[in-house]
Design a protein around this motif. Structure first.
Motif, PDB file in Angstrom:
ATOM      1  N   LYS A  40       0.835  -1.202   0.000  1.00  0.00           N
ATOM      2  CA  LYS A  40       0.000   0.000   0.000  1.00  0.00           C
ATOM      3  C   LYS A  40       0.873   1.257   0.000  1.00  0.00           C
ATOM      4  CE  LYS A  40      -4.466  -1.155   2.011  1.00  0.00           C
ATOM      5  NZ  LYS A  40      -5.522  -0.700   2.887  1.00  0.00           N
ATOM      6  N   GLY A  41       1.889   1.254   0.858  1.00  0.00           N
ATOM      7  CA  GLY A  41       2.777   2.406   0.977  1.00  0.00           C
ATOM      8  C   GLY A  41       3.486   2.729  -0.332  1.00  0.00           C
ATOM      9  N   VAL A  42       4.005   1.686  -0.984  1.00  0.00           N
ATOM     10  CA  VAL A  42       4.734   1.899  -2.249  1.00  0.00           C
ATOM     11  C   VAL A  42       3.787   2.420  -3.328  1.00  0.00           C
ATOM     12  CG1 VAL A  42       5.984   0.715  -4.104  1.00  0.00           C
ATOM     13  CG2 VAL A  42       6.554   0.234  -1.730  1.00  0.00           C
ATOM     14  N   VAL A  43       2.591   1.812  -3.406  1.00  0.00           N
ATOM     15  CA  VAL A  43       1.614   2.246  -4.426  1.00  0.00           C
ATOM     16  C   VAL A  43       1.228   3.710  -4.185  1.00  0.00           C
ATOM     17  CG1 VAL A  43      -0.747   1.918  -5.280  1.00  0.00           C
ATOM     18  CG2 VAL A  43       0.712  -0.062  -4.898  1.00  0.00           C
ATOM     19  N   LEU A  44       0.976   4.078  -2.942  1.00  0.00           N
ATOM     20  CA  LEU A  44       0.592   5.459  -2.630  1.00  0.00           C
ATOM     21  C   LEU A  44       1.733   6.426  -2.917  1.00  0.00           C
ATOM     22  CD1 LEU A  44      -1.367   4.803   0.680  1.00  0.00           C
ATOM     23  CD2 LEU A  44      -2.327   5.544  -1.495  1.00  0.00           C
ATOM     24  N   LEU A  45       2.950   6.022  -2.565  1.00  0.00           N
ATOM     25  CA  LEU A  45       4.122   6.876  -2.814  1.00  0.00           C
ATOM     26  C   LEU A  45       4.280   7.162  -4.307  1.00  0.00           C
ATOM     27  CD1 LEU A  45       6.783   8.250  -1.890  1.00  0.00           C
ATOM     28  CD2 LEU A  45       7.882   6.038  -2.087  1.00  0.00           C
ATOM     29  N   ILE A  46       4.221   6.096  -5.101  1.00  0.00           N
ATOM     30  CA  ILE A  46       4.417   6.253  -6.554  1.00  0.00           C
ATOM     31  C   ILE A  46       3.254   7.049  -7.166  1.00  0.00           C
ATOM     32  CG2 ILE A  46       4.511   4.987  -8.741  1.00  0.00           C
ATOM     33  CD1 ILE A  46       6.008   2.762  -7.193  1.00  0.00           C
ATOM     34  N   THR A  47       2.028   6.657  -6.834  1.00  0.00           N
ATOM     35  CA  THR A  47       0.851   7.285  -7.463  1.00  0.00           C
ATOM     36  C   THR A  47       0.771   8.780  -7.152  1.00  0.00           C
ATOM     37  OG1 THR A  47      -0.303   5.196  -7.139  1.00  0.00           O
ATOM     38  CG2 THR A  47      -1.646   7.080  -7.736  1.00  0.00           C
ATOM     39  N   LEU A  48       0.871   9.128  -5.879  1.00  0.00           N
ATOM     40  CA  LEU A  48       0.698  10.541  -5.503  1.00  0.00           C
ATOM     41  C   LEU A  48       1.870  11.401  -5.983  1.00  0.00           C
ATOM     42  CD1 LEU A  48      -0.898  10.115  -1.977  1.00  0.00           C
ATOM     43  CD2 LEU A  48      -1.995  10.867  -4.077  1.00  0.00           C
ATOM     44  N   SER A  49       3.088  10.832  -5.960  1.00  0.00           N
ATOM     45  CA  SER A  49       4.238  11.597  -6.445  1.00  0.00           C
ATOM     46  C   SER A  49       4.107  11.866  -7.939  1.00  0.00           C
ATOM     47  CB  SER A  49       5.544  10.836  -6.181  1.00  0.00           C
ATOM     48  OG  SER A  49       5.674  10.588  -4.809  1.00  0.00           O
ATOM     49  N   ILE A  50       3.748  10.830  -8.703  1.00  0.00           N
ATOM     50  CA  ILE A  50       3.587  11.008 -10.155  1.00  0.00           C
ATOM     51  C   ILE A  50       2.494  12.038 -10.439  1.00  0.00           C
ATOM     52  CG2 ILE A  50       2.788   9.891 -12.280  1.00  0.00           C
ATOM     53  CD1 ILE A  50       4.234   7.390 -11.450  1.00  0.00           C
ATOM     54  N   MET A  51       1.410  11.946  -9.680  1.00  0.00           N
ATOM     55  CA  MET A  51       0.285  12.865  -9.888  1.00  0.00           C
ATOM     56  C   MET A  51       0.729  14.322  -9.699  1.00  0.00           C
ATOM     57  SD  MET A  51      -3.380  12.205  -8.182  1.00  0.00           S
ATOM     58  CE  MET A  51      -4.793  13.137  -8.720  1.00  0.00           C
ATOM     59  N   PHE A  52       1.474  14.580  -8.626  1.00  0.00           N
ATOM     60  CA  PHE A  52       1.917  15.949  -8.342  1.00  0.00           C
ATOM     61  C   PHE A  52       2.940  16.420  -9.385  1.00  0.00           C
ATOM     62  CE2 PHE A  52       4.344  19.232  -6.094  1.00  0.00           C
ATOM     63  CZ  PHE A  52       3.318  20.019  -5.602  1.00  0.00           C
ATOM     64  N   ILE A  53       3.894  15.549  -9.712  1.00  0.00           N
ATOM     65  CA  ILE A  53       4.940  15.924 -10.680  1.00  0.00           C
ATOM     66  C   ILE A  53       4.335  16.128 -12.075  1.00  0.00           C
ATOM     67  CG2 ILE A  53       7.040  15.089 -11.828  1.00  0.00           C
ATOM     68  CD1 ILE A  53       7.687  13.712  -9.068  1.00  0.00           C
ATOM     69  N   LEU A  54       3.374  15.275 -12.431  1.00  0.00           N
ATOM     70  CA  LEU A  54       2.693  15.435 -13.721  1.00  0.00           C
ATOM     71  C   LEU A  54       1.962  16.781 -13.775  1.00  0.00           C
ATOM     72  CD1 LEU A  54       2.072  14.025 -16.413  1.00  0.00           C
ATOM     73  CD2 LEU A  54       0.065  13.011 -15.356  1.00  0.00           C
ATOM     74  N   GLY A  55       1.334  17.142 -12.666  1.00  0.00           N
ATOM     75  CA  GLY A  55       0.662  18.447 -12.582  1.00  0.00           C
ATOM     76  C   GLY A  55       1.631  19.591 -12.821  1.00  0.00           C
ATOM     77  N   LEU A  56       2.824  19.469 -12.243  1.00  0.00           N
ATOM     78  CA  LEU A  56       3.859  20.496 -12.461  1.00  0.00           C
ATOM     79  C   LEU A  56       4.314  20.501 -13.916  1.00  0.00           C
ATOM     80  CD1 LEU A  56       6.251  20.119  -9.393  1.00  0.00           C
ATOM     81  CD2 LEU A  56       4.848  22.092  -9.929  1.00  0.00           C
TER      82      LEU A  56
END
Lengths: 136, 57
Positions: A40-56
């Protein structure tokens, strides 16, 4: 007396939970990783980080947290939502990212990605808190 | 990456993954719930898009 002992026993755990929540906010998924929920931790780390970086990357904006030249309360709320992503927010600000180009086709999408990533991370913090209390 | 539908799908995907991971513990349940959410997001966006089509915005 028993109450005093019980409170004394609770103190370290309360401090641990606060530390856990701060870690969960600072690094998405860290609260779950800390409590042994690795997948769960790894999936959340990857998903939320990609989401924020993609937004940038698609020219979303990091909104000001307080009064600025074009201050309004909605912009501040969006800024606080983006702050929910934790350390990534500060890294982006330090690197000068998140200027946001209003004329870009993807500007609103970028904002939506970054704001949603921050708010979702706050939900993740609440989930980590619930796990720590044994509710889940 | 400037396609609205692709960005919409990416957004729906990320949100579905997070909700599925948070609300279910079993990987099979997560996959089922995440897929349902993703399909629901896409279907709602397309239906609302068509419903708003006649409005002069």
């Amino acid at each position: 007396m028993a109450t005093v002992r019980a409170r004394a026993a609770e103190r370290p755990q309360s401090a641990w939970i606060v530390l856990l929540c701060v870690a969960a906010w600072a690094i998405p998924g860290a609260g779950h990783l800390w409590q042994g929920r690795r997948l769960k931790g790894v999936v959340l780390l990857i998903t939320l980080s990609i989401m924020f970086i993609l937004g940038l990357a698609i020219e979303g904006r990091i909104f000001p947290l307080g009064p600025s030249t074009s201050w309004d309360i909605l912009a501040s709320l969006m800024g606080f939502s983006e702050l929910g992503i934790g350390v990534l927010y500060f890294i982006a600000r330090t690197l000068g990212a998140g200027e946001g180009r209003v004329l870009a086709v993807t500007y609103e999408y970028g904002n939506a990605f970054m704001i949603a990533a921050g708010l979702l991370n706050l939900l993740v913090v609440i989930d980590a808190y619930d796990i720590a209390l044994g509710r889940k | 990456m400037q396609s609205h539908i692709l960005l919409l799908a990416a957004f729906a995907f990320f949100v579905s993954v997070v909700f599925a991971v948070l609300s279910k513990d079993d990987p099979k349940d997560q996959l089922r719930f995440g897929g349902l959410l993703f399909a629901g997001f896409l279907a709602t966006a397309i239906v609302l898009g068509w419903l708003m089509f006649p409005f002069p915005l």
